[in-house]
Design a protein around this motif. Structure first.
Motif, mmCIF file in Angstrom:
data_model
loop_
_atom_site.group_PDB
_atom_site.id
_atom_site.type_symbol
_atom_site.label_atom_id
_atom_site.label_comp_id
_atom_site.label_asym_id
_atom_site.label_seq_id
_atom_site.Cartn_x
_atom_site.Cartn_y
_atom_site.Cartn_z
ATOM 1 N N GLU A 12 -15.047 -38.637 -46.754
ATOM 2 C CA GLU A 12 -13.993 -37.692 -46.409
ATOM 3 C C GLU A 12 -14.374 -36.925 -45.152
ATOM 4 O O GLU A 12 -15.543 -36.598 -44.949
ATOM 5 C CB GLU A 12 -13.765 -36.726 -47.565
ATOM 6 C CG GLU A 12 -13.143 -37.401 -48.770
ATOM 7 C CD GLU A 12 -12.797 -36.407 -49.855
ATOM 8 O OE1 GLU A 12 -12.519 -35.231 -49.523
ATOM 9 O OE2 GLU A 12 -12.787 -36.809 -51.013
ATOM 10 N N ALA A 13 -13.373 -36.619 -44.347
ATOM 11 C CA ALA A 13 -13.605 -35.888 -43.105
ATOM 12 C C ALA A 13 -13.224 -34.426 -43.282
ATOM 13 O O ALA A 13 -12.263 -34.109 -43.983
ATOM 14 C CB ALA A 13 -12.790 -36.501 -41.971
ATOM 15 N N THR A 14 -13.979 -33.563 -42.631
ATOM 16 C CA THR A 14 -13.687 -32.136 -42.622
ATOM 17 C C THR A 14 -13.208 -31.761 -41.231
ATOM 18 O O THR A 14 -13.970 -31.869 -40.259
ATOM 19 C CB THR A 14 -14.956 -31.324 -42.961
ATOM 20 O OG1 THR A 14 -15.449 -31.745 -44.225
ATOM 21 C CG2 THR A 14 -14.667 -29.839 -42.973
ATOM 22 N N PRO A 15 -11.930 -31.332 -41.100
ATOM 23 C CA PRO A 15 -11.448 -30.928 -39.775
ATOM 24 C C PRO A 15 -12.109 -29.612 -39.343
ATOM 25 O O PRO A 15 -12.249 -28.684 -40.145
ATOM 26 C CB PRO A 15 -9.944 -30.747 -39.957
ATOM 27 C CG PRO A 15 -9.659 -30.984 -41.399
ATOM 28 C CD PRO A 15 -10.920 -31.269 -42.120
ATOM 29 N N THR A 16 -12.536 -29.554 -38.088
ATOM 30 C CA THR A 16 -13.244 -28.391 -37.564
ATOM 31 C C THR A 16 -12.766 -28.113 -36.145
ATOM 32 O O THR A 16 -12.650 -29.031 -35.334
ATOM 33 C CB THR A 16 -14.766 -28.664 -37.547
ATOM 34 O OG1 THR A 16 -15.182 -29.000 -38.871
ATOM 35 C CG2 THR A 16 -15.543 -27.470 -37.062
ATOM 36 N N ALA A 17 -12.534 -26.844 -35.851
ATOM 37 C CA ALA A 17 -12.144 -26.456 -34.489
ATOM 38 C C ALA A 17 -13.324 -26.673 -33.545
ATOM 39 O O ALA A 17 -14.474 -26.388 -33.885
ATOM 40 C CB ALA A 17 -11.715 -24.999 -34.459
ATOM 41 N N ALA A 18 -13.022 -27.200 -32.368
ATOM 42 C CA ALA A 18 -14.056 -27.462 -31.371
ATOM 43 C C ALA A 18 -13.437 -27.389 -29.980
ATOM 44 O O ALA A 18 -12.215 -27.267 -29.839
ATOM 45 C CB ALA A 18 -14.674 -28.840 -31.607
ATOM 46 N N ARG A 19 -14.282 -27.465 -28.977
ATOM 47 C CA ARG A 19 -13.826 -27.511 -27.593
ATOM 48 C C ARG A 19 -14.510 -28.689 -26.920
ATOM 49 O O ARG A 19 -15.716 -28.876 -27.038
ATOM 50 C CB ARG A 19 -14.124 -26.209 -26.884
ATOM 51 C CG ARG A 19 -13.354 -25.053 -27.536
ATOM 52 C CD ARG A 19 -13.402 -23.783 -26.729
ATOM 53 N NE ARG A 19 -12.502 -23.756 -25.598
ATOM 54 C CZ ARG A 19 -11.205 -23.477 -25.647
ATOM 55 N NH1 ARG A 19 -10.618 -23.257 -26.787
ATOM 56 N NH2 ARG A 19 -10.476 -23.434 -24.556
ATOM 57 N N LEU A 20 -13.712 -29.476 -26.226
ATOM 58 C CA LEU A 20 -14.191 -30.664 -25.538
ATOM 59 C C LEU A 20 -14.311 -30.370 -24.055
ATOM 60 O O LEU A 20 -13.343 -29.971 -23.406
ATOM 61 C CB LEU A 20 -13.225 -31.830 -25.770
ATOM 62 C CG LEU A 20 -13.553 -33.128 -25.048
ATOM 63 C CD1 LEU A 20 -14.870 -33.718 -25.567
ATOM 64 C CD2 LEU A 20 -12.409 -34.124 -25.215
#
Length: 147
Positions: A12-20
């Protein structure tokens, strides 16, 4: 009558805020400098390697990808001859770069008998890896070890 429960996905994947942050194409020496203070992983004909960035060779690696990480970022290099296409993923919603949602899931290194990437060191089997995936029309995956 009870309702059958659907089996949960294996990873299962956990969505996480990030910056690319797309650093773009740069010569190997410049890309190598950008990796300061990270741990790096790559595979080549001699096997799967994990090393501190300051232990990387001065000459470009004979591989297609290198993944690096520290406590705040994951870096992905796509190596092309003497250059690298470089992007960094900063977890959390602040900092420079484009806001994205990374899908984090457990990763597994090759098994001891798998010969796809040459021999894996014992150190590689002692680590727990995570894949940080950016889905979309041009998906990309970052990699980091958590232990």
């Amino acid at each position: 009558m009870t309702t059958a429960t659907a089996p949960s996905p294996r990873y299962e994947a956990t969505p996480t805020a990030a910056r690319l942050h797309r650093h773009g194409r740069m010569p190997w020496p410049e890309a190598r400098t950008l990796l300061a203070q990270t741990v790096c992983a790559w595979s080549d004909l001699d096997g799967f390697h994990i090393a501190a960035a300051d232990e990387l060779p001065q000459d470009v690696l004979q591989t297609t990808h290198l993944w690096a990480w520290d406590t705040h970022r994951c870096v992905r290099l796509r190596i092309d001859c003497h250059h690298a296409l470089v992007a960094a993923l900063h977890l959390g919603g602040s900092g420079e770069g484009q806001p994205v949602t990374a899908h984090i899931r457990r990763g597994t290194p090759w098994g001891p008998d798998d010969k796809q990437a040459g021999p894996l060191s014992e150190a590689a089997h002692a680590l727990t890896f995570e894949l940080l995936e950016l889905p979309g029309s041009t998906p990309v995956t970052f990699v980091r070890a958590t232990t």
